[in-house]
Design a protein around this motif. Sequence first.
Motif, short mmCIF file in Angstrom:
data_model
loop_
_atom_site.label_atom_id
_atom_site.label_comp_id
_atom_site.label_asym_id
_atom_site.label_seq_id
_atom_site.Cartn_x
_atom_site.Cartn_y
_atom_site.Cartn_z
N ALA A 28 0.83 -1.21 0.00
CA ALA A 28 0.00 0.00 0.00
C ALA A 28 0.86 1.26 0.00
CB ALA A 28 -0.92 -0.01 1.21
N LEU A 29 1.99 1.19 0.70
CA LEU A 29 2.90 2.33 0.79
C LEU A 29 3.60 2.59 -0.55
CD1 LEU A 29 4.39 4.45 2.56
CD2 LEU A 29 6.02 2.64 3.15
N PHE A 30 3.99 1.53 -1.24
CA PHE A 30 4.79 1.66 -2.46
C PHE A 30 3.98 1.54 -3.75
CE2 PHE A 30 8.52 0.37 0.23
CZ PHE A 30 9.32 1.47 -0.07
N TYR A 31 2.69 1.30 -3.65
CA TYR A 31 1.93 0.90 -4.84
C TYR A 31 2.03 1.92 -5.97
CZ TYR A 31 -1.48 -1.79 -7.44
OH TYR A 31 -2.09 -2.55 -8.39
N ASP A 32 1.91 3.18 -5.66
CA ASP A 32 1.96 4.20 -6.71
C ASP A 32 3.37 4.37 -7.28
OD1 ASP A 32 -0.81 5.21 -6.85
OD2 ASP A 32 -0.48 5.74 -4.77
N TRP A 33 4.39 3.93 -6.55
CA TRP A 33 5.76 3.96 -7.08
C TRP A 33 5.87 3.09 -8.33
CZ3 TRP A 33 10.69 5.36 -4.47
CH2 TRP A 33 10.49 6.17 -3.34
N GLU A 81 14.31 -3.26 0.66
CA GLU A 81 14.32 -4.66 0.23
C GLU A 81 12.98 -5.05 -0.37
OE1 GLU A 81 15.93 -8.73 2.21
OE2 GLU A 81 14.41 -7.66 3.38
N PHE A 82 11.88 -4.62 0.26
CA PHE A 82 10.55 -4.93 -0.25
C PHE A 82 10.32 -4.29 -1.62
CE2 PHE A 82 5.96 -4.37 -0.66
CZ PHE A 82 5.50 -5.64 -0.33
N LEU A 83 10.81 -3.08 -1.81
CA LEU A 83 10.65 -2.41 -3.09
C LEU A 83 11.31 -3.20 -4.21
CD1 LEU A 83 9.68 0.02 -4.71
CD2 LEU A 83 11.78 1.22 -4.06
N PHE A 84 12.49 -3.74 -3.95
CA PHE A 84 13.17 -4.52 -4.97
C PHE A 84 12.49 -5.87 -5.19
CE2 PHE A 84 16.88 -1.72 -3.94
CZ PHE A 84 16.90 -1.09 -5.18
#
Length: 487
Positions: A356-361, A397-400
């Motif tokens: 939810a935090l990174f979704y728009d990224w 780490e989660f973003l990657f």
Amino acid sequence: MLIKVLLHEAENPLEITLREAFCCLEPKLRPPFPLTIPTQQDYLDLNRAILYGVLCEPHFAKVHIKHLHGVITDGYEYFTSILIKIVNELYFKLVDSVKRQLIWVTHEMVNVLAVGFDDLLVALMRQIVGGDFGEENLWLCFEMVNLFTSKWDYFIEEEPLVLSSALYVFLRLLADHCRVLSIPKIEALRQMEIDFCERMLREKLYLCLRIGRDLVRLLQDLVHVPEFRAIWKDLLYNLSAFRTDGFVDISQIYSTRTSKFYFLLRITPEMESQMRFLMSDVNFGSQKRYQIWFAKKFLALPERKTVLVDIVRFICCAHHPSNEIIHSDIIPRWAIIGWLLKCGVKNYVEANLKLALFYDWLFFDENVDNVMNIEPAILLMVNSIPKYVDVTHSLLEFLFILLDNYDIERKEILLRGVSTAFCSLVRKGVVQSLDALTSCDMLSPFLKERLGKLLSETQFPLVPSLFVKCEKSSSLHTDYTKAGCSN
């Protein structure tokens, strides 16, 4: 009597207004009804009196509603507006018989296509609490999905957009309801929700697409459910099954930013009010007691913590502080999210929270998206160094992991989105550079290498110093572990 009032509580002004109108006009609420044309003030009072009668006199409700039909001159706009006000301000205090009448009169407002009936339905859906398996909450779920199912033709013809709101709500609720197998009452409700959502997606995909990219996020959370697994396969490999003109690839959904309206659907008005207060009026460092109160009120039971995902989407996409607040001492959004991450959730909830935090990224496009939607994640990663570097490490780490696994066939879209997000954050002055991440000795060499490679491949300008311009500087840290939740 509309609401339950404790001995120490004052009477509610809204209930007083409605009750006084009823008591004053009660003789005129019994047949035969007067034939005189009321003045504007008399008309408003009569609306309030009739509504109170409908809610508090179930045995006389049909008579009251016929009376209303006979005097109405504004398309029921004022009557519906009072109903919405009751739902938003008093729902959790209403006595059970009044709640039942509230649903009954809502059906009546849909039948007559009252002005504002769609807003009334939205208000009622917002009162359904995610992760709450109590009898009262499940009853409201059942009543609402039954209303949308039974009045399907009304909505398709007169107010189809409200169906996209219902789809968002019930997809999100199904993620909770499909994980619970030990509560018999949920089984029938769950099947009704599945049937409604499947019908929407199969028959009215063009309405569903209005939700935007978060539709994909919700569907992926339900891929273990056979009906949605089949829909997901068709979305990927058999789009002709949906007979939707112009829809040729799921990447079209990725490119559509979800309106903040949808994020408000999954937090109650009380949650919204408390969160906005926290991020608008509470100084950084003074938030602990407010966070403890919020956690006790809304997150006390483990299953309730699935609502954290909805809160994070709300914070990122639906609450954008003014420049005045950004440059003040008010607690910033990234600090609130840092606290929520430390609220001791199950692994799948934590993963969904980070998504939810990174979704728009993943799909960021400067021509479509708002940099404020991606700002909390970068500031949380930067400002957690050095005191909470484990937070920075886990988020990066989660973003990657997302880049490698979220949609392998469309990885180029994700790489472009994330690299554009990083570029935009620097260009807009949210951070002056990313040196705090690329040069941090406490982060693993692997993560720094991957970040450096991602940025170099996009010819990203690395500046050797970092200055956080937006919300708070990196010298500010929040004590997540003392904010009312434990690991």
